[in-house]
Design a protein around this motif. Structure first.
Motif, PDB file in Angstrom:
ATOM      1  N   GLY A  10       0.833  -1.181   0.034  1.00  0.00           N
ATOM      2  CA  GLY A  10      -0.098  -0.037   0.091  1.00  0.00           C
ATOM      3  C   GLY A  10       0.851   1.196  -0.146  1.00  0.00           C
ATOM      4  O   GLY A  10       0.687   2.299   0.568  1.00  0.00           O
ATOM      5  N   PHE A  59       0.567  -4.992  -6.888  1.00  0.00           N
ATOM      6  CA  PHE A  59       0.551  -5.866  -5.659  1.00  0.00           C
ATOM      7  C   PHE A  59      -0.953  -5.781  -4.862  1.00  0.00           C
ATOM      8  O   PHE A  59      -1.048  -4.676  -4.309  1.00  0.00           O
ATOM      9  CB  PHE A  59       1.795  -5.560  -4.819  1.00  0.00           C
ATOM     10  CG  PHE A  59       1.546  -6.564  -3.595  1.00  0.00           C
ATOM     11  CD1 PHE A  59       2.054  -7.722  -3.702  1.00  0.00           C
ATOM     12  CD2 PHE A  59       1.141  -6.157  -2.403  1.00  0.00           C
ATOM     13  CE1 PHE A  59       2.229  -8.760  -2.393  1.00  0.00           C
ATOM     14  CE2 PHE A  59       0.987  -6.943  -1.176  1.00  0.00           C
ATOM     15  CZ  PHE A  59       1.742  -8.416  -1.322  1.00  0.00           C
ATOM     16  N   SER A 147      -3.174  -0.030  15.210  1.00  0.00           N
ATOM     17  CA  SER A 147      -3.859   1.178  15.375  1.00  0.00           C
ATOM     18  C   SER A 147      -4.171   0.954  16.953  1.00  0.00           C
ATOM     19  O   SER A 147      -4.240  -0.052  17.610  1.00  0.00           O
ATOM     20  CB  SER A 147      -5.161   1.277  14.761  1.00  0.00           C
ATOM     21  OG  SER A 147      -5.899   2.345  15.210  1.00  0.00           O
ATOM     22  N   TRP A 202      -3.361   9.259  14.578  1.00  0.00           N
ATOM     23  CA  TRP A 202      -4.500   9.617  13.845  1.00  0.00           C
ATOM     24  C   TRP A 202      -4.153  10.587  12.988  1.00  0.00           C
ATOM     25  O   TRP A 202      -3.890  11.810  13.190  1.00  0.00           O
ATOM     26  CB  TRP A 202      -5.873  10.002  14.657  1.00  0.00           C
ATOM     27  CG  TRP A 202      -6.860  10.196  13.762  1.00  0.00           C
ATOM     28  CD1 TRP A 202      -7.223   9.929  12.625  1.00  0.00           C
ATOM     29  CD2 TRP A 202      -8.189  11.102  14.103  1.00  0.00           C
ATOM     30  NE1 TRP A 202      -8.383  10.328  12.224  1.00  0.00           N
ATOM     31  CE2 TRP A 202      -9.145  11.089  13.098  1.00  0.00           C
ATOM     32  CE3 TRP A 202      -8.445  11.673  15.340  1.00  0.00           C
ATOM     33  CZ2 TRP A 202     -10.195  11.623  13.289  1.00  0.00           C
ATOM     34  CZ3 TRP A 202      -9.511  12.301  15.228  1.00  0.00           C
ATOM     35  CH2 TRP A 202     -10.615  12.314  14.382  1.00  0.00           C
TER      36      TRP A 202
HETATM   37  N1  LIG Z   1      -4.537   7.034   8.931  1.00  0.00           N
HETATM   38  C1  LIG Z   1      -4.659   6.921  10.248  1.00  0.00           C
HETATM   39  O1  LIG Z   1      -4.953   7.814  11.036  1.00  0.00           O
HETATM   40  C2  LIG Z   1      -4.334   5.531  10.646  1.00  0.00           C
HETATM   41  C3  LIG Z   1      -4.398   5.322  12.024  1.00  0.00           C
HETATM   42  C4  LIG Z   1      -4.054   3.976  12.615  1.00  0.00           C
HETATM   43  C5  LIG Z   1      -3.496   3.088  11.632  1.00  0.00           C
HETATM   44  N2  LIG Z   1      -3.552   3.443  10.362  1.00  0.00           N
HETATM   45  C6  LIG Z   1      -3.263   2.044   9.529  1.00  0.00           C
HETATM   46  O2  LIG Z   1      -1.961   2.720   8.605  1.00  0.00           O
HETATM   47  C7  LIG Z   1      -2.242   1.996   7.330  1.00  0.00           C
HETATM   48  C8  LIG Z   1      -2.250   3.034   6.201  1.00  0.00           C
HETATM   49  O3  LIG Z   1      -3.411   3.977   6.152  1.00  0.00           O
HETATM   50  P1  LIG Z   1      -3.485   5.060   5.678  1.00  0.00           P
HETATM   51  O4  LIG Z   1      -4.193   6.063   6.471  1.00  0.00           O
HETATM   52  O5  LIG Z   1      -2.470   5.558   4.745  1.00  0.00           O
HETATM   53  O6  LIG Z   1      -4.850   4.574   4.577  1.00  0.00           O
HETATM   54  P2  LIG Z   1      -4.994   5.108   2.803  1.00  0.00           P
HETATM   55  O7  LIG Z   1      -4.815   6.471   2.957  1.00  0.00           O
HETATM   56  O8  LIG Z   1      -6.712   4.644   2.903  1.00  0.00           O
HETATM   57  O9  LIG Z   1      -4.139   3.926   2.165  1.00  0.00           O
HETATM   58  C9  LIG Z   1      -4.251   2.701   2.295  1.00  0.00           C
HETATM   59  C10 LIG Z   1      -3.193   2.016   1.508  1.00  0.00           C
HETATM   60  O10 LIG Z   1      -3.488   0.474   1.439  1.00  0.00           O
HETATM   61  C11 LIG Z   1      -3.682   0.147   0.132  1.00  0.00           C
HETATM   62  N3  LIG Z   1      -4.628  -1.129   0.268  1.00  0.00           N
HETATM   63  C12 LIG Z   1      -5.796  -1.154   0.568  1.00  0.00           C
HETATM   64  N4  LIG Z   1      -6.116  -2.531   0.351  1.00  0.00           N
HETATM   65  C13 LIG Z   1      -5.305  -3.120  -0.428  1.00  0.00           C
HETATM   66  C14 LIG Z   1      -5.096  -4.297  -0.607  1.00  0.00           C
HETATM   67  N5  LIG Z   1      -6.218  -5.328  -0.688  1.00  0.00           N
HETATM   68  N6  LIG Z   1      -3.931  -4.633  -1.423  1.00  0.00           N
HETATM   69  C15 LIG Z   1      -2.929  -3.808  -1.367  1.00  0.00           C
HETATM   70  N7  LIG Z   1      -3.018  -2.471  -1.091  1.00  0.00           N
HETATM   71  C16 LIG Z   1      -4.197  -2.094  -0.292  1.00  0.00           C
HETATM   72  C17 LIG Z   1      -4.317   1.323  -0.518  1.00  0.00           C
HETATM   73  O11 LIG Z   1      -4.309   0.856  -1.959  1.00  0.00           O
HETATM   74  P3  LIG Z   1      -5.305   1.505  -3.002  1.00  0.00           P
HETATM   75  O12 LIG Z   1      -4.731   2.956  -3.505  1.00  0.00           O
HETATM   76  O13 LIG Z   1      -5.240   0.663  -4.305  1.00  0.00           O
HETATM   77  O14 LIG Z   1      -6.601   1.590  -2.560  1.00  0.00           O
HETATM   78  C18 LIG Z   1      -3.618   2.353   0.064  1.00  0.00           C
HETATM   79  O15 LIG Z   1      -2.268   2.282  -0.696  1.00  0.00           O
HETATM   80  C19 LIG Z   1      -3.499   1.116   7.339  1.00  0.00           C
HETATM   81  O16 LIG Z   1      -3.163  -0.274   7.900  1.00  0.00           O
HETATM   82  C20 LIG Z   1      -4.162   1.795   8.456  1.00  0.00           C
HETATM   83  O17 LIG Z   1      -5.235   0.964   9.143  1.00  0.00           O
HETATM   84  C21 LIG Z   1      -4.095   4.527   9.796  1.00  0.00           C
END
Ligand SMILES: NC(=O)c1ccc[n+]([C@@H]2O[C@H](COP(=O)([O-])OP(=O)(O)OC[C@H]3O[C@@H](n4cnc5c(N)ncnc54)[C@H](OP(=O)(O)O)[C@@H]3O)[C@@H](O)[C@H]2O)c1
Length: 247
Positions: A10, A59, A147, A202
């Protein structure tokens, strides 16, 4: 250790992309996974503009064929993998959670399974597939993007910062991921591989939303720090910016 090579799932946007930038700043060559190859290539060209040794793999973490392709890529090109950041994840709904995903009474079982498939089962399967290559690294690091919402202790404690922030599907999938961290770290305790769970904060991303208090630049720090831990660093822990979180 020089010439480290990292795989960040991701990595085309959000925290995964930021982590790739931060790991490049720490001298690591980065390979990002992206479901959409075009988006991945755009991200890689930004990383290269920043001076990174960067590449992209098309991927999808839920596809076993993609796990095999990732294994073949690292096996053929590098013969090992030093850092795996299990970053790809889904939230099922937005934050704060208002849809059926937030409620035990309402969440459809297909939705619950879909969230677990991406956030838990796929992470375990990918790590299993790449473990033989991580074992070839002199000091491998595995970072599981968890998280604070995974914390059973904080969810159970009235007055805790997350007591009223319950999103059942997401939270439970990340709690399961934390169990994976603890079990894998135990199994690898006599190796050079460290495994930890990260709470990034967050963070303002597509998932975190515009109201998130933390900028992306800050949000990548926990993953990058755990991915580059020194040999005397912890394993089997759950951290936010160097501070342990309760399970
Ligand atoms: N943002 C927050 O506040 C926060 C807080 C706690 C934990 N997290 C964790 O941090 C991680 C990244 O979060 P983020 O905020 O950057 O989220 P995001 O902006 O929604 O980005 C998610 C990423 O994961 C990819 N993804 C989703 N499903 C996938 C799959 N089946 N195979 C491969 N890639 C996939 C997405 O790809 P596409 O572009 O193709 O959709 C994107 O690149 C996550 O695990 C999330 O739970 C985030």
């Amino acid at each position: 250790m020089t010439n480290r090579i990292a795989f960040i799932t991701g990595g085309n946007r959000g925290l995964g992309f930021q982590t790739a930038l931060d790991l490049h700043a720490a001298g690591v060559a980065v390979v990002i996974g992206s479901r959409d190859l075009k988006q991945g290539e755009q991200a890689v060209s930004k990383l290269r503009k920043a001076g990174a040794d960067a590449d992209v793999l098309q991927f999808d973490v839920t596809q076993p064929a993609d796990h095999r392709a990732a294994f073949d890529y690292f096996h053929t090109k590098h013969g090992r993998l030093d850092i795996l950041v299990n970053n790809a994840g889904i939230a099922a709904g937005g934050f704060p959670a208002t849809g059926p995903e937030h409620s035990v009474a309402e969440v459809p079982s297909e939705l619950l399974k879909r969230v677990f498939e991406t956030n838990f089962f796929a992470q375990v399967a990918l790590t299993q597939a790449l473990l033989p290559l991580l074992k070839k690294s002199p000091a491998a690091r595995i970072v599981n993007l968890s998280s604070i919402l995974a914390s059973l202790e904080l969810h159970a404690k009235p007055g805790s910062p997350i007591y009223d922030a319950k999103s059942f599907a997401y939270d439970a999938s990340k709690t399961a991921l934390n169990a994976f961290t603890i079990h894998l770290a135990y199994e690898l305790r006599n190796t050079n591989i460290k495994v930890n769970s990260a709470h990034p904060g967050w963070v303002k991303t597509d998932m975190g939303g515009d109201h998130a208090p933390m900028e992306l630049r800050e949000g990548g720090k926990t993953s990058a720090a755990l991915a580059t831990l020194a040999d005397d660093g912890p394993t089997g822990g759950f951290f936010h910016q160097g501070q342990p979180l309760p399970w």
